[in-house]
Scaffold this active site. Structure first.
Site, PDB file in Angstrom:
ATOM      1  N   HIS A  23      30.982  34.125  20.473  1.00 16.35           N
ATOM      2  CA  HIS A  23      32.183  34.937  20.267  1.00 16.35           C
ATOM      3  C   HIS A  23      32.728  34.721  18.850  1.00 16.35           C
ATOM      4  O   HIS A  23      33.098  35.677  18.164  1.00 16.35           O
ATOM      5  CB  HIS A  23      33.293  34.530  21.249  1.00 16.35           C
ATOM      6  CG  HIS A  23      33.010  34.825  22.697  1.00 16.35           C
ATOM      7  ND1 HIS A  23      33.169  33.886  23.681  1.00 16.35           N
ATOM      8  CD2 HIS A  23      32.620  35.958  23.315  1.00 16.35           C
ATOM      9  CE1 HIS A  23      32.890  34.428  24.865  1.00 16.35           C
ATOM     10  NE2 HIS A  23      32.536  35.689  24.660  1.00 16.35           N
ATOM     11  N   LYS A  47      37.630  37.962  39.153  1.00 12.35           N
ATOM     12  CA  LYS A  47      37.149  36.593  39.327  1.00 12.35           C
ATOM     13  C   LYS A  47      38.219  35.608  38.838  1.00 12.35           C
ATOM     14  O   LYS A  47      38.953  35.903  37.901  1.00 12.35           O
ATOM     15  CB  LYS A  47      35.840  36.381  38.572  1.00 12.35           C
ATOM     16  CG  LYS A  47      35.931  36.744  37.113  1.00 12.35           C
ATOM     17  CD  LYS A  47      34.597  36.711  36.427  1.00 12.35           C
ATOM     18  CE  LYS A  47      34.783  37.207  34.995  1.00 12.35           C
ATOM     19  NZ  LYS A  47      33.599  37.446  34.269  1.00 12.35           N
ATOM     20  N   ARG A  96      23.740  40.605  23.145  1.00 15.03           N
ATOM     21  CA  ARG A  96      22.862  39.442  22.969  1.00 15.03           C
ATOM     22  C   ARG A  96      21.405  39.819  23.230  1.00 15.03           C
ATOM     23  O   ARG A  96      20.523  39.532  22.446  1.00 15.03           O
ATOM     24  CB  ARG A  96      23.272  38.310  23.927  1.00 15.03           C
ATOM     25  CG  ARG A  96      24.569  37.646  23.550  1.00 15.03           C
ATOM     26  CD  ARG A  96      25.096  36.820  24.678  1.00 15.03           C
ATOM     27  NE  ARG A  96      25.356  37.667  25.848  1.00 15.03           N
ATOM     28  CZ  ARG A  96      26.023  37.273  26.917  1.00 15.03           C
ATOM     29  NH1 ARG A  96      26.468  36.056  27.006  1.00 15.03           N
ATOM     30  NH2 ARG A  96      26.222  38.113  27.920  1.00 15.03           N
ATOM     31  N   SER A 134      29.745  32.252  28.377  1.00 16.03           N
ATOM     32  CA  SER A 134      30.817  31.392  28.906  1.00 16.03           C
ATOM     33  C   SER A 134      30.407  30.850  30.267  1.00 16.03           C
ATOM     34  O   SER A 134      30.664  29.688  30.589  1.00 16.03           O
ATOM     35  CB  SER A 134      32.116  32.186  29.047  1.00 16.03           C
ATOM     36  OG  SER A 134      32.530  32.665  27.799  1.00 16.03           O
TER      37      SER A 134
HETATM   38  O1  PNS Z   1      33.999  39.448  28.411  1.00 13.37           O
HETATM   39  P1  PNS Z   1      33.789  40.527  29.417  1.00 13.37           P
HETATM   40  O2  PNS Z   1      34.204  40.036  30.784  1.00 13.37           O
HETATM   41  O3  PNS Z   1      32.398  41.085  29.391  1.00 13.37           O
HETATM   42  O4  PNS Z   1      34.774  41.744  29.008  1.00 13.37           O
HETATM   43  C1  PNS Z   1      34.862  42.896  29.806  1.00 13.37           C
HETATM   44  C2  PNS Z   1      36.019  43.812  29.332  1.00 13.37           C
HETATM   45  C3  PNS Z   1      37.309  43.050  29.251  1.00 13.37           C
HETATM   46  C4  PNS Z   1      35.679  44.378  27.973  1.00 13.37           C
HETATM   47  C5  PNS Z   1      36.125  44.978  30.371  1.00 13.37           C
HETATM   48  O5  PNS Z   1      36.148  44.445  31.661  1.00 13.37           O
HETATM   49  C6  PNS Z   1      37.346  45.846  30.170  1.00 13.37           C
HETATM   50  O6  PNS Z   1      37.453  46.533  29.191  1.00 13.37           O
HETATM   51  N1  PNS Z   1      38.281  45.800  31.128  1.00 13.37           N
HETATM   52  C7  PNS Z   1      39.527  46.529  31.061  1.00 13.37           C
HETATM   53  C8  PNS Z   1      39.628  47.603  32.140  1.00 13.37           C
HETATM   54  C9  PNS Z   1      38.985  48.878  31.662  1.00 13.37           C
HETATM   55  O7  PNS Z   1      39.319  49.461  30.660  1.00 13.37           O
HETATM   56  N2  PNS Z   1      37.977  49.325  32.436  1.00 13.37           N
HETATM   57  C10 PNS Z   1      37.172  50.461  32.115  1.00 13.37           C
HETATM   58  C11 PNS Z   1      36.125  50.071  31.108  1.00 13.37           C
HETATM   59  S1  PNS Z   1      34.810  51.140  31.116  1.00 13.37           S
END
Ligand code: PNS
Length: 171
Positions: A23, A47, A96, A134
């Site tokens: 990150h 989660k 990645r 993570s």
């Molecule tokens: O680190 P992560 O868990 O892969 O991040 C995921 C994240 C936070 C980018 C994604 O879950 C997100 O954008 N959530 C916010 C809700 C949202 O906008 N959902 C529609 C996305 S298509």
């Protein structure tokens, strides 16, 4: 915080539970491409995270302190709505391996459908960090393995402390 008119604002969203060296590499590289980078922690995760949002904000702020155009925030709800509220035009995500691609493509296309004016920009993870997640970091330290070099030094200490209390379970 001020958003300079005309400057490019990007959001780097994620769970960051905890922030890894992968990150941080992405933050450092993407901060050079934009005027302001907002590292945004998702608040309403399904989660159960290991670190609270407040703990993650504090950890991220420590780690991004050397980068003057990077700030840390948290958000709820749709990412694109949060981005629009911050006048951001770019969402930054790291890739990645090919296994990340499908999920990232789905999200990018959904976000584009919701707000076409916001572009998702993908950066390839640094090759030294492409195996780090993570989830694996938590698994390894929870089982007594060495995570030196996988997370920034201050974060390693916080992870050790968290697991040493014995109150937190590996999730
Ligand atoms: O680190 P992560 O868990 O892969 O991040 C995921 C994240 C936070 C980018 C994604 O879950 C997100 O954008 N959530 C916010 C809700 C949202 O906008 N959902 C529609 C996305 S298509």
């Amino acid at each position: 915080m001020d958003e300079r008119p005309g400057g490019v604002v990007a959001i780097y969203p994620g769970s960051f539970d905890p922030i890894t060296c992968g990150h941080l590499d992405l933050i450092e590289r993407s901060s050079r491409l934009v005027d302001r980078l907002v590292v945004a922690i998702l608040r309403n995760e399904n989660k159960q995270p290991l670190f609270t949002v407040e703990e993650r904000i504090e950890m991220l702020r420590e780690v991004v302190a050397p980068y003057p155009n990077v700030e840390v925030d948290s958000f709820d709800g749709l990412l694109v709505d949060y981005a629009a509220g911050r006048r951001a035009t770019v969402i930054v995500r790291g890739i990645r391996a090919i296994s990340d691609y499908e999920y990232e493509l789905q999200m990018a296309l959904m976000n584009r459908r919701l707000r076409p004016e916001i572009e998702t920009a993908f950066l390839m993870a640094g090759e030294a960090f492409s195996f780090i997640s993570s989830r694996l970091v938590k698994e390894v330290i929870g089982l007594g393995g060495n995570i030196a070099g996988l997370v920034p030094p201050g974060i390693e200490a916080k992870l050790k402390k968290k697991f040493m209390t014995g109150k937190e379970e590996l999730r």
